[in-house]
Write a protein that holds these residues in place. Structure first.
Motif, PDB file in Angstrom:
ATOM      1  N   VAL A  43     -33.818  -9.901  -6.386  1.00 15.35           N
ATOM      2  CA  VAL A  43     -35.055 -10.451  -6.935  1.00 15.35           C
ATOM      3  C   VAL A  43     -35.516 -11.645  -6.107  1.00 15.35           C
ATOM      4  N   LEU A  44     -34.587 -12.549  -5.799  1.00 23.91           N
ATOM      5  CA  LEU A  44     -34.937 -13.723  -5.003  1.00 23.91           C
ATOM      6  C   LEU A  44     -35.431 -13.304  -3.615  1.00 23.91           C
ATOM      7  N   GLY A  45     -34.723 -12.351  -3.000  1.00 21.33           N
ATOM      8  CA  GLY A  45     -35.144 -11.874  -1.688  1.00 21.33           C
ATOM      9  C   GLY A  45     -36.523 -11.241  -1.719  1.00 21.33           C
ATOM     10  N   SER A  46     -36.809 -10.482  -2.777  1.00 25.37           N
ATOM     11  CA  SER A  46     -38.123  -9.848  -2.903  1.00 25.37           C
ATOM     12  C   SER A  46     -39.228 -10.888  -3.021  1.00 25.37           C
ATOM     13  N   VAL A  47     -39.001 -11.910  -3.840  1.00 30.64           N
ATOM     14  CA  VAL A  47     -40.016 -12.956  -4.016  1.00 30.64           C
ATOM     15  C   VAL A  47     -40.264 -13.682  -2.698  1.00 30.64           C
ATOM     16  N   VAL A  48     -39.197 -14.037  -2.009  1.00 27.32           N
ATOM     17  CA  VAL A  48     -39.347 -14.767  -0.741  1.00 27.32           C
ATOM     18  C   VAL A  48     -40.104 -13.920   0.284  1.00 27.32           C
ATOM     19  N   LEU A  49     -39.725 -12.651   0.426  1.00 22.57           N
ATOM     20  CA  LEU A  49     -40.378 -11.790   1.415  1.00 22.57           C
ATOM     21  C   LEU A  49     -41.846 -11.548   1.070  1.00 22.57           C
ATOM     22  N   CYS A  50     -42.120 -11.301  -0.221  1.00 21.29           N
ATOM     23  CA  CYS A  50     -43.510 -11.051  -0.617  1.00 21.29           C
ATOM     24  C   CYS A  50     -44.379 -12.281  -0.405  1.00 21.29           C
ATOM     25  N   VAL A  51     -43.875 -13.441  -0.790  1.00 26.24           N
ATOM     26  CA  VAL A  51     -44.656 -14.668  -0.633  1.00 26.24           C
ATOM     27  C   VAL A  51     -44.876 -14.965   0.850  1.00 26.24           C
ATOM     28  N   ALA A  52     -43.826 -14.803   1.659  1.00 24.22           N
ATOM     29  CA  ALA A  52     -43.964 -15.077   3.086  1.00 24.22           C
ATOM     30  C   ALA A  52     -44.953 -14.109   3.730  1.00 24.22           C
ATOM     31  N   THR A  53     -44.863 -12.834   3.369  1.00 22.78           N
ATOM     32  CA  THR A  53     -45.785 -11.838   3.932  1.00 22.78           C
ATOM     33  C   THR A  53     -47.217 -12.134   3.517  1.00 22.78           C
ATOM     34  N   ALA A 100     -53.015 -22.105  -0.708  1.00 23.40           N
ATOM     35  CA  ALA A 100     -52.689 -22.384  -2.107  1.00 23.40           C
ATOM     36  C   ALA A 100     -53.027 -21.193  -2.997  1.00 23.40           C
ATOM     37  N   GLU A 101     -54.202 -20.590  -2.769  1.00 21.50           N
ATOM     38  CA  GLU A 101     -54.581 -19.407  -3.546  1.00 21.50           C
ATOM     39  C   GLU A 101     -53.567 -18.291  -3.364  1.00 21.50           C
ATOM     40  N   THR A 102     -53.210 -18.035  -2.103  1.00 23.78           N
ATOM     41  CA  THR A 102     -52.285 -16.948  -1.807  1.00 23.78           C
ATOM     42  C   THR A 102     -50.905 -17.220  -2.393  1.00 23.78           C
ATOM     43  N   ALA A 103     -50.462 -18.477  -2.326  1.00 24.59           N
ATOM     44  CA  ALA A 103     -49.139 -18.811  -2.858  1.00 24.59           C
ATOM     45  C   ALA A 103     -49.087 -18.596  -4.364  1.00 24.59           C
ATOM     46  N   VAL A 104     -50.104 -19.082  -5.083  1.00 25.56           N
ATOM     47  CA  VAL A 104     -50.133 -18.881  -6.545  1.00 25.56           C
ATOM     48  C   VAL A 104     -50.118 -17.406  -6.883  1.00 25.56           C
ATOM     49  N   LEU A 105     -50.974 -16.650  -6.213  1.00 23.60           N
ATOM     50  CA  LEU A 105     -51.072 -15.217  -6.497  1.00 23.60           C
ATOM     51  C   LEU A 105     -49.775 -14.496  -6.135  1.00 23.60           C
ATOM     52  N   ALA A 106     -49.212 -14.793  -4.945  1.00 28.21           N
ATOM     53  CA  ALA A 106     -48.039 -14.058  -4.466  1.00 28.21           C
ATOM     54  C   ALA A 106     -46.811 -14.350  -5.310  1.00 28.21           C
ATOM     55  N   VAL A 107     -46.622 -15.610  -5.684  1.00 25.91           N
ATOM     56  CA  VAL A 107     -45.454 -15.948  -6.506  1.00 25.91           C
ATOM     57  C   VAL A 107     -45.536 -15.234  -7.854  1.00 25.91           C
ATOM     58  N   THR A 108     -46.707 -15.290  -8.479  1.00 24.40           N
ATOM     59  CA  THR A 108     -46.859 -14.634  -9.779  1.00 24.40           C
ATOM     60  C   THR A 108     -46.656 -13.120  -9.683  1.00 24.40           C
ATOM     61  N   ALA A 109     -47.318 -12.497  -8.701  1.00 28.26           N
ATOM     62  CA  ALA A 109     -47.233 -11.039  -8.571  1.00 28.26           C
ATOM     63  C   ALA A 109     -45.830 -10.582  -8.204  1.00 28.26           C
ATOM     64  N   SER A 110     -45.148 -11.295  -7.288  1.00 25.26           N
ATOM     65  CA  SER A 110     -43.824 -10.864  -6.855  1.00 25.26           C
ATOM     66  C   SER A 110     -42.786 -11.029  -7.957  1.00 25.26           C
ATOM     67  N   VAL A 111     -42.892 -12.106  -8.743  1.00 27.17           N
ATOM     68  CA  VAL A 111     -41.947 -12.291  -9.854  1.00 27.17           C
ATOM     69  C   VAL A 111     -42.144 -11.198 -10.902  1.00 27.17           C
ATOM     70  N   LEU A 112     -43.393 -10.913 -11.252  1.00 30.14           N
ATOM     71  CA  LEU A 112     -43.651  -9.860 -12.236  1.00 30.14           C
ATOM     72  C   LEU A 112     -43.267  -8.476 -11.693  1.00 30.14           C
TER      73      LEU A 112
END
Length: 814
Positions: free
Chosen positions: A343-353, A296-308
């Motif tokens: 943008v969508l691809g970047s968010v998905v890849l960053c969050v998954a990684t 959960a911590e990683t998901a919150v952080l990754a989604v926010t960071a990748s979108v920005l």
């Protein structure tokens, strides 16, 4: 709970946020490059008024791979214009050719582009005077006529390939126009045209008409909308193909490096929370709950960071576009496109990684027993996992084998690609074995005297006790040194070898060149001039070759040149190793050693290729030569290459007085010495490759600072304890300088060692010699950058960590 953890541990999560944010910038940028290569382009200019433009196929279709684009324009038989005109829905057609010429004037030769008169319909149609009726008449561009002081009725000299002919000016217009027959004749292909512009009948859409033409006239390509610019400007299509290729190759490497950096950063952040996880386990938290918390911590952080990070990623791409324009690989009017998919691809890849890295790092913390958890949290586990060690030590010999031994057993592009790919294998090995390598470095430095002072002893002891922490921090710096060395010194090795081959292989006394090329008449004149013993025209092009690579067909573009065999030995030494160039006539060709290894060909073999203008050509190999970097991978008979103009004329002789006099009638021709000749250029692609790798190295630099600051700034309690038992701040700083020395030395030494196998292999595959070209100044620059990043990222946080009083610092959490 995850949100409260993030708020309570801003420092650790800030480091992970920066890693994911910067990774999103790179992934978004790579995605925009790929999207632009697939969908972007430029607006048509002359062809903007025609709904449909028809050309010959400008690409060679490749099964299950990207289509290969021909280097030159593939012409269309003029008879196809009549076939297109008969398609239902076609109102009229206009065939078009382009002639590059020069207008001789008292101030020098002014460059111009001429077309056939019928193509004036593609413009405004406004002109003064009348159309050119014969071969000796021209309608001159109005602005060019004013610049040269020419009026209707005057006679001017237009030079094509430095050979001029008189033309009577019968009018002025927006653009220069000759009669249709004369324009086609000057291209050297009187029965062929560049393109056919199609005008539709009322009520017929461009898309429907293009579909009808494609079905009725097989073997042609149709363009509508902005795609018409690809038919008008060859460099638009070439730029799109280049962007797809760059985005694919750079994007794959970049994604791997981003994954390693994010994994290292998150792994270190989670390691530093061992006491926290131990406490949660002691109060009955289950392993599943720990993993869910980290997830959960990683998901919150990754989604926010990748979108920005997507916003500056798009901005970075448009900065790269300007750099690509400056390098000449993208035309100035080429527009990038920005859609939602990158943008969508970047968010998905960053969050998954990030999720994968976080959950892997949290696995051990979730598995420890509640009884042992708090005790284990005080000291790092000294041993690495068996699977990690086996994988790391396995990759070392595999990487060395690919880098150094593959080029000894194979030749051609597979050897070069294998050597270059070994760098990534060794970088991954370094990331896996980081703690062991740091411990070994500390031991070596200890024997050399680093551990003699108390600060040095503490630095060595800390490195051994906290090898996992420092081992997670050092790999990005080692990767940066290794990748910088491989990228920079691959270019210097290739460039040095190409220059050496060009300098040694060119034995001509003079090189004749001219803007726009040299007509065959100039070569004939030079050959007949007294004092000239040999004059060989040279034309540069590219050929597409399909060959077998690891059991699968592969198609690639290779540099080629067309020459005449007569007098070739007197002007050019290609370092022929097998066969003879005297038999270079129609139906034959010669190959460089590297190309022969790539194609699996030898003297006497038959090779089928596609010439620069798309024509198939099958030739028997008559020679294998060594100077492929200096003069091209394929050497063809001059008459086989479709371009009627030569790029250079190589001249040897004993007296050039008569030649100087004869060339006065050709003011466009310049006579240069041997030093002016350069190896075949890659069109700025090397500069673009270096630029993209500098961007990737910039990401690694940020990651190095980020992770080292994280590793140092959280040691406030440790520093306070040292001060409470008598250590002074300067002694703590000396200890940290010792640790910094271990990290920097490990980065420079291990990064250099990781770069050596691929560099040696690349040098062997390209030049046959095992020693790459490594200029001292760039290498010292890499070392200086590693010292500045490693030292600064440890020294500055240490000063901040020492600011609180020791007693107050002991009350600070981890």
């Amino acid at each position: 709970m995850a949100w409260r953890m993030i708020r309570a541990r801003r420092g650790s999560f800030a480091a992970a946020f920066v890693a994911v944010f910067c990774g999103s910038v790179l992934i978004t940028g790579s995605g925009v490059l790929l999207d632009s290569g697939l969908r972007a382009g430029a607006a048509p200019q002359r062809y903007a008024t025609a709904p449909v433009v028809v050309t010959a196929q400008q690409v060679l279709p490749v099964t299950e791979d990207m289509d290969q684009r021909f280097a030159e324009r593939v012409p269309l038989p003029v008879s196809r214009a009549d076939e297109i005109a008969r398609v239902p829905g076609v109102q009229s057609v206009v065939d078009d050719v382009t002639v590059r010429a020069g207008l001789r004037s008292p101030g020098g030769t002014l460059p111009l582009v001429a077309h056939g008169w019928s193509s004036i319909r593609l413009g405004s149609g406004a002109h003064d005077g009348r159309e050119p009726a014969g071969a000796g008449e021209v309608v001159l561009d109005a602005s060019l006529a004013a610049q040269a002081g020419v009026h209707v009725g005057d006679t001017v000299s237009l030079a094509v390939g430095a050979v001029a002919a008189p033309y009577r000016v019968v009018g002025t217009a927006t653009g220069t126009f000759l009669s249709d027959e004369r324009a086609r004749a000057l291209t050297g292909k009187p029965d062929q045209v560049d393109a056919v512009a199609v005008f539709a009948e009322p009520g017929v859409s461009a898309g429907a008409l293009a579909q009808r033409i494609g079905q009725a006239v097989p073997g042609v390509a149709t363009f509508t909308g902005d795609d018409r610019a690809e038919a008008e400007f060859l460099d638009v299509g070439a730029a799109r193909s280049f962007l797809v290729l760059v985005a694919g190759s750079f994007g794959g490497t970049m994604l791997l490096i981003v994954a390693l950096v994010v994994a290292s950063t998150l792994g270190l952040a989670i390691q530093q929370r061992r006491r926290e996880f131990a406490l949660l386990r002691a109060v009955a938290a289950t392993p599943r709950q720990i993993r869910r918390l980290v997830g959960a911590e990683t998901a919150v952080l990754a989604v926010t960071a990748s979108v920005l990070g997507a916003v500056p990623g798009a901005w970075l791409t448009f900065l790269l576009r300007d750099a690509f324009v400056a390098a000449g690989v993208v035309p100035e009017n080429f527009r990038f496109t920005l859609g939602p998919l990158p943008v969508l691809g970047s968010v998905v890849l960053c969050v998954a990684t990030a999720l994968a890295a976080g959950l892997i790092a949290a696995r051990r913390a979730a598995r420890v027993s509640p009884v042992d958890a708090l005790g284990e949290a005080k000291v790092e586990p000294p041993r690495l996992g068996r699977a990690r060690l086996v994988a790391g030590w396995t990759l070392v010999p595999v990487g060395i084998g690919f880098g150094m031994f593959l080029p000894l057993t194979t030749t051609g592009e597979s050897a070069t690609a294998g050597a270059a790919g070994s760098a990534l294998l060794l970088v991954i090995a370094v990331a896996l074995l980081g703690p062991r390598l740091l411990t070994a470095t500390a031991a070596v430095l200890g024997r050399l005297g680093l551990g003699r002072p108390a600060s040095g002893f503490l630095a060595d002891a800390n490195t051994r006790a906290r090898s996992r922490r420092i081992g997670s921090a050092a790999p990005p710096l080692i990767m940066g040194v290794a990748m910088a060395a491989v990228q920079i010194f691959t270019l210097t090795t290739t460039d040095a070898a190409a220059r050496h081959q060009a300098a040694e292989g060119l034995v001509a006394d003079r090189v004749l060149v001219a803007d726009g090329g040299l007509a065959p008449e100039v070569a004939d004149l030079v050959r007949r001039t007294p004092g000239v013993t040999a004059a060989v025209p040279v034309v540069h092009t590219q050929a597409l070759v399909t060959y077998d690579e690891l059991g699968e067909p592969s198609t690639g573009a290779f540099t080629a040149q067309g020459v005449t065999p007569a007098g070739l030995r007197e002007v050019l030494d290609l370092d022929v190793q097998r066969g003879e160039l005297d038999g270079l006539t129609e139906g034959t060709l010669a190959l460089s050693k590297s190309a022969a290894g790539t194609f699996g060909a030898d003297v006497g073999s038959t090779l089928s290729i596609r010439l620069g203008d798309g024509r198939p050509y099958t030739g028997r190999v008559v020679a294998i030569y060594g100077n492929g970097l200096g003069f091209g991978d394929i050497t063809l008979p001059r008459d086989v290459v479709a371009n009627p103009l030569n790029d250079e004329i190589l001249v040897s002789g004993n007296d050039f007085t008569a030649l100087t006099t004869a060339l006065q009638a050709y003011p466009e021709v310049r006579t240069t010495d041997r030093g002016a000749f350069t190896a075949p250029s890659d069109g700025g692609e090397s500069a673009v490759t270096l630029l993209l790798n500098l961007v990737l190295l910039g990401f690694l630099a940020i990651a190095v600072v980020n992770i080292l600051v994280l590793a140092t700034a959280t040691r406030v309690r440790e520093f306070a304890l040292l001060r409470l038992v008598g250590a002074k701040p300067r002694q703590v700083r000396a200890m940290m300088r010792g640790e910094a020395a271990i990290v920097v030395v490990a980065a420079v030494v291990l990064g250099t060692l990781a770069a050596l196998p691929p560099l040696v292999g690349i040098s062997i595959s390209l030049t046959g010699a095992p020693l790459p070209s490594v200029p001292a100044l760039p290498y010292l620059g890499i070392v200086a950058a590693a010292v500045a990043l490693g030292w600064g990222a440890i020294a500055l946080p240490t000063r901040f960590a020492l600011r609180p009083a020791p007693v107050a610092a002991m009350r600070v959490g981890d």
